[in-house]
Design a protein around this motif. Structure first.
Motif, PDB file in Angstrom:
ATOM      1  N   ASP A 253       0.824  -1.219   0.000  1.00 40.92           N
ATOM      2  CA  ASP A 253       0.000   0.000   0.000  1.00 40.92           C
ATOM      3  C   ASP A 253       0.855   1.264   0.000  1.00 40.92           C
ATOM      4  O   ASP A 253       0.328   2.373   0.088  1.00 40.92           O
ATOM      5  CB  ASP A 253      -0.947   0.011   1.203  1.00 40.92           C
ATOM      6  N   GLN A 254       2.175   1.103  -0.114  1.00 43.73           N
ATOM      7  CA  GLN A 254       3.057   2.262   0.023  1.00 43.73           C
ATOM      8  C   GLN A 254       3.087   3.113  -1.245  1.00 43.73           C
ATOM      9  O   GLN A 254       3.118   2.602  -2.359  1.00 43.73           O
ATOM     10  CB  GLN A 254       4.474   1.812   0.390  1.00 43.73           C
ATOM     11  N   ILE A 255       3.108   4.410  -1.031  1.00 44.99           N
ATOM     12  CA  ILE A 255       3.184   5.408  -2.097  1.00 44.99           C
ATOM     13  C   ILE A 255       4.535   6.115  -2.020  1.00 44.99           C
ATOM     14  O   ILE A 255       4.998   6.456  -0.936  1.00 44.99           O
ATOM     15  CB  ILE A 255       2.041   6.447  -1.957  1.00 44.99           C
ATOM     16  N   CYS A 256       5.162   6.316  -3.172  1.00 48.20           N
ATOM     17  CA  CYS A 256       6.428   7.053  -3.244  1.00 48.20           C
ATOM     18  C   CYS A 256       6.280   8.196  -4.252  1.00 48.20           C
ATOM     19  O   CYS A 256       5.225   8.346  -4.880  1.00 48.20           O
ATOM     20  CB  CYS A 256       7.564   6.120  -3.684  1.00 48.20           C
ATOM     21  N   LEU A 257       7.330   8.960  -4.421  1.00 52.19           N
ATOM     22  CA  LEU A 257       7.370  10.001  -5.439  1.00 52.19           C
ATOM     23  C   LEU A 257       8.400   9.618  -6.493  1.00 52.19           C
ATOM     24  O   LEU A 257       9.481   9.118  -6.160  1.00 52.19           O
ATOM     25  CB  LEU A 257       7.740  11.361  -4.820  1.00 52.19           C
ATOM     26  N   ASP A 258       8.075   9.847  -7.757  1.00 49.12           N
ATOM     27  CA  ASP A 258       9.033   9.545  -8.819  1.00 49.12           C
ATOM     28  C   ASP A 258       9.989  10.718  -9.011  1.00 49.12           C
ATOM     29  O   ASP A 258       9.970  11.700  -8.257  1.00 49.12           O
ATOM     30  CB  ASP A 258       8.314   9.157 -10.118  1.00 49.12           C
ATOM     31  N   ALA A 259      10.829  10.653 -10.032  1.00 47.00           N
ATOM     32  CA  ALA A 259      11.856  11.670 -10.263  1.00 47.00           C
ATOM     33  C   ALA A 259      11.264  13.047 -10.538  1.00 47.00           C
ATOM     34  O   ALA A 259      11.938  14.068 -10.357  1.00 47.00           O
ATOM     35  CB  ALA A 259      12.759  11.241 -11.421  1.00 47.00           C
ATOM     36  N   ARG A 260       9.990  13.078 -10.956  1.00 39.75           N
ATOM     37  CA  ARG A 260       9.328  14.355 -11.248  1.00 39.75           C
ATOM     38  C   ARG A 260       8.383  14.782 -10.127  1.00 39.75           C
ATOM     39  O   ARG A 260       7.603  15.707 -10.285  1.00 39.75           O
ATOM     40  CB  ARG A 260       8.569  14.238 -12.575  1.00 39.75           C
ATOM     41  N   GLY A 261       8.459  14.087  -8.988  1.00 46.50           N
ATOM     42  CA  GLY A 261       7.652  14.458  -7.837  1.00 46.50           C
ATOM     43  C   GLY A 261       6.224  13.957  -7.885  1.00 46.50           C
ATOM     44  O   GLY A 261       5.392  14.414  -7.093  1.00 46.50           O
ATOM     45  N   ARG A 262       5.919  13.007  -8.772  1.00 45.71           N
ATOM     46  CA  ARG A 262       4.560  12.484  -8.882  1.00 45.71           C
ATOM     47  C   ARG A 262       4.407  11.210  -8.049  1.00 45.71           C
ATOM     48  O   ARG A 262       5.337  10.412  -7.937  1.00 45.71           O
ATOM     49  CB  ARG A 262       4.228  12.179 -10.346  1.00 45.71           C
ATOM     50  N   LYS A 263       3.223  11.027  -7.481  1.00 44.39           N
ATOM     51  CA  LYS A 263       2.961   9.839  -6.667  1.00 44.39           C
ATOM     52  C   LYS A 263       2.897   8.590  -7.537  1.00 44.39           C
ATOM     53  O   LYS A 263       2.384   8.635  -8.651  1.00 44.39           O
ATOM     54  CB  LYS A 263       1.633   9.992  -5.905  1.00 44.39           C
ATOM     55  N   TRP A 264       3.410   7.489  -7.015  1.00 47.30           N
ATOM     56  CA  TRP A 264       3.273   6.208  -7.691  1.00 47.30           C
ATOM     57  C   TRP A 264       3.230   5.093  -6.657  1.00 47.30           C
ATOM     58  O   TRP A 264       3.718   5.229  -5.536  1.00 47.30           O
ATOM     59  CB  TRP A 264       4.389   5.987  -8.710  1.00 47.30           C
ATOM     60  N   ALA A 265       2.606   3.984  -7.027  1.00 46.57           N
ATOM     61  CA  ALA A 265       2.410   2.858  -6.113  1.00 46.57           C
ATOM     62  C   ALA A 265       3.682   2.002  -6.090  1.00 46.57           C
ATOM     63  O   ALA A 265       3.761   0.941  -6.698  1.00 46.57           O
ATOM     64  CB  ALA A 265       1.204   2.033  -6.548  1.00 46.57           C
ATOM     65  N   CYS A 266       4.670   2.460  -5.344  1.00 49.21           N
ATOM     66  CA  CYS A 266       5.983   1.808  -5.361  1.00 49.21           C
ATOM     67  C   CYS A 266       5.964   0.421  -4.720  1.00 49.21           C
ATOM     68  O   CYS A 266       6.755  -0.453  -5.091  1.00 49.21           O
ATOM     69  CB  CYS A 266       7.027   2.688  -4.684  1.00 49.21           C
ATOM     70  N   GLY A 267       5.072   0.197  -3.750  1.00 52.68           N
ATOM     71  CA  GLY A 267       4.990  -1.117  -3.123  1.00 52.68           C
ATOM     72  C   GLY A 267       4.492  -2.179  -4.088  1.00 52.68           C
ATOM     73  O   GLY A 267       5.034  -3.289  -4.152  1.00 52.68           O
ATOM     74  N   VAL A 268       3.467  -1.840  -4.861  1.00 48.23           N
ATOM     75  CA  VAL A 268       2.959  -2.754  -5.885  1.00 48.23           C
ATOM     76  C   VAL A 268       4.013  -2.953  -6.961  1.00 48.23           C
ATOM     77  O   VAL A 268       4.226  -4.074  -7.453  1.00 48.23           O
ATOM     78  CB  VAL A 268       1.646  -2.206  -6.487  1.00 48.23           C
ATOM     79  N   ALA A 269       4.718  -1.871  -7.322  1.00 49.78           N
ATOM     80  CA  ALA A 269       5.765  -1.964  -8.353  1.00 49.78           C
ATOM     81  C   ALA A 269       6.893  -2.886  -7.912  1.00 49.78           C
ATOM     82  O   ALA A 269       7.399  -3.681  -8.707  1.00 49.78           O
ATOM     83  CB  ALA A 269       6.314  -0.576  -8.664  1.00 49.78           C
ATOM     84  N   ALA A 270       7.294  -2.809  -6.640  1.00 48.94           N
ATOM     85  CA  ALA A 270       8.361  -3.678  -6.129  1.00 48.94           C
ATOM     86  C   ALA A 270       7.954  -5.144  -6.237  1.00 48.94           C
ATOM     87  O   ALA A 270       8.741  -5.997  -6.654  1.00 48.94           O
ATOM     88  CB  ALA A 270       8.695  -3.318  -4.692  1.00 48.94           C
ATOM     89  N   ARG A 271       6.713  -5.433  -5.857  1.00 50.56           N
ATOM     90  CA  ARG A 271       6.215  -6.808  -5.980  1.00 50.56           C
ATOM     91  C   ARG A 271       6.207  -7.257  -7.434  1.00 50.56           C
ATOM     92  O   ARG A 271       6.668  -8.359  -7.770  1.00 50.56           O
ATOM     93  CB  ARG A 271       4.803  -6.896  -5.406  1.00 50.56           C
ATOM     94  N   ASP A 272       5.717  -6.392  -8.321  1.00 53.86           N
ATOM     95  CA  ASP A 272       5.606  -6.751  -9.736  1.00 53.86           C
ATOM     96  C   ASP A 272       6.977  -6.926 -10.390  1.00 53.86           C
ATOM     97  O   ASP A 272       7.147  -7.769 -11.279  1.00 53.86           O
ATOM     98  CB  ASP A 272       4.790  -5.702 -10.488  1.00 53.86           C
ATOM     99  N   GLN A 273       7.949  -6.136  -9.961  1.00 55.47           N
ATOM    100  CA  GLN A 273       9.302  -6.289 -10.501  1.00 55.47           C
ATOM    101  C   GLN A 273       9.912  -7.624 -10.073  1.00 55.47           C
ATOM    102  O   GLN A 273      10.629  -8.265 -10.848  1.00 55.47           O
ATOM    103  CB  GLN A 273      10.194  -5.127 -10.049  1.00 55.47           C
ATOM    104  N   LEU A 274       9.603  -8.056  -8.854  1.00 53.01           N
ATOM    105  CA  LEU A 274      10.100  -9.358  -8.401  1.00 53.01           C
ATOM    106  C   LEU A 274       9.415 -10.479  -9.180  1.00 53.01           C
ATOM    107  O   LEU A 274      10.072 -11.467  -9.553  1.00 53.01           O
ATOM    108  CB  LEU A 274       9.860  -9.515  -6.901  1.00 53.01           C
ATOM    109  N   ILE A 275       8.117 -10.334  -9.433  1.00 52.94           N
ATOM    110  CA  ILE A 275       7.405 -11.327 -10.249  1.00 52.94           C
ATOM    111  C   ILE A 275       8.019 -11.396 -11.643  1.00 52.94           C
ATOM    112  O   ILE A 275       8.267 -12.482 -12.185  1.00 52.94           O
ATOM    113  CB  ILE A 275       5.907 -10.976 -10.339  1.00 52.94           C
ATOM    114  N   LYS A 276       8.287 -10.232 -12.225  1.00 48.16           N
ATOM    115  CA  LYS A 276       8.872 -10.175 -13.561  1.00 48.16           C
ATOM    116  C   LYS A 276      10.261 -10.806 -13.578  1.00 48.16           C
ATOM    117  O   LYS A 276      10.613 -11.572 -14.492  1.00 48.16           O
ATOM    118  CB  LYS A 276       8.943  -8.720 -14.032  1.00 48.16           C
ATOM    119  N   HIS A 277      11.062 -10.511 -12.573  1.00 49.68           N
ATOM    120  CA  HIS A 277      12.425 -11.050 -12.510  1.00 49.68           C
ATOM    121  C   HIS A 277      12.397 -12.568 -12.315  1.00 49.68           C
ATOM    122  O   HIS A 277      13.215 -13.292 -12.885  1.00 49.68           O
ATOM    123  CB  HIS A 277      13.198 -10.390 -11.371  1.00 49.68           C
ATOM    124  N   SER A 278      11.446 -13.023 -11.524  1.00 50.80           N
ATOM    125  CA  SER A 278      11.312 -14.465 -11.287  1.00 50.80           C
ATOM    126  C   SER A 278      10.919 -15.194 -12.560  1.00 50.80           C
ATOM    127  O   SER A 278      11.467 -16.256 -12.884  1.00 50.80           O
ATOM    128  CB  SER A 278      10.261 -14.721 -10.196  1.00 50.80           C
TER     129      SER A 278
END
Length: 240
Positions: A53-78
């Motif tokens: 459920d964690q929200i972060c800011l990207d390089a341009r200061g916009r909100k993004w769902a970084c927690g979901v992205a971290a999970r999805d990147q691990l799924i992709k890498h796997s």
């Protein structure tokens, strides 16, 4: 058994070497540091990925769902590959703590070096060099500004926001403006986790009373993306 005896037995179970095991198979990835493999829930030891459920800011200061992205990147890498995991003991939620390999590559290291997790806990020194590489390369979370996962869970107005580059002046207002998130971070994360009489309870969208739960009422409430994730992190399904 007395309460003291019960606590002693639980502590013995958590720290016991009999929990050590070698597991192998294609895992089900629940979040950026939790998987299911051979019907065992494994928490990747020594690292902390952002909560789903964690929200972060990207390089341009916009909100993004970084927690979901971290999970999805691990799924992709796997990518459906077989993992080999070595576990040592159980944590407070009954998850086996361990490290895993994909074709000889250390998954724990990959998560930190790719910027999708931080080095954490008593083993923090083990992965700190990989964290430095990630921050230097502005990889993953380090591409913008974020809150350390352990601080996200207990965030307040004084919570520190970090990043490899300069943290935007409005970062605190954006990330901490509504400390419990009123809206889910992703359309797939619709389960509501609330605290009731000291228990962690989760509520599914079709359960009675779901719509009446205000997610900004109190601290400790969070959005969850699946029942498996909820149960793996100590949440119990609401009876109604």
């Amino acid at each position: 058994m007395t309460r003291g005896g019960t606590m002693f037995a639980l502590l013995a179970l958590i720290t016991s070497p009999v929990c050590a095991a070698t597991l192998s198979g294609v895992p089900r990835i629940l979040d950026g540091n939790t998987i299911e493999i051979e019907q065992t829930t494994v928490r990747l030891w020594g690292i902390e990925a952002p909560e789903t459920d964690q929200i972060c800011l990207d390089a341009r200061g916009r909100k993004w769902a970084c927690g979901v992205a971290a999970r999805d990147q691990l799924i992709k890498h796997s990518n459906g590959q077989t993992w080999a995991c070595q576990t040592q003991r159980l944590d407070e939620y009954g998850r086996a703590l361990g490290s895993c390999l994909i074709d000889g590559e250390d998954v724990n290291v990959w998560m930190v070096r790719s910027g999708w997790a931080l080095s954490a806990g008593v083993t923090q020194h083990r992965y700190v060099v990989h964290e430095l590489v990630a921050s230097t390369n502005y990889a993953g979370l380090w591409s913008g500004a974020f809150i350390a996962p352990w601080d996200w869970r207990s965030r307040n107005r004084a919570t520190i926001i970090i990043g490899a580059n300069s943290v935007p002046i409005e970062a605190q207002e954006v990330l901490l403006g509504s400390i419990p998130l009123s809206e889910p971070p992703s359309p797939e994360c619709l389960i509501k986790g609330t605290h009731r009489s000291g228990e962690r309870i989760y509520h599914l969208p079709l359960q009675p009373g779901y719509e009446q739960i205000n997610m900004t009422d109190k601290r400790g409430e969070r959005w969850l993306c699946s029942e498996a994730e909820a149960q793996a992190t100590g949440w119990r399904k609401a009876a109604r």
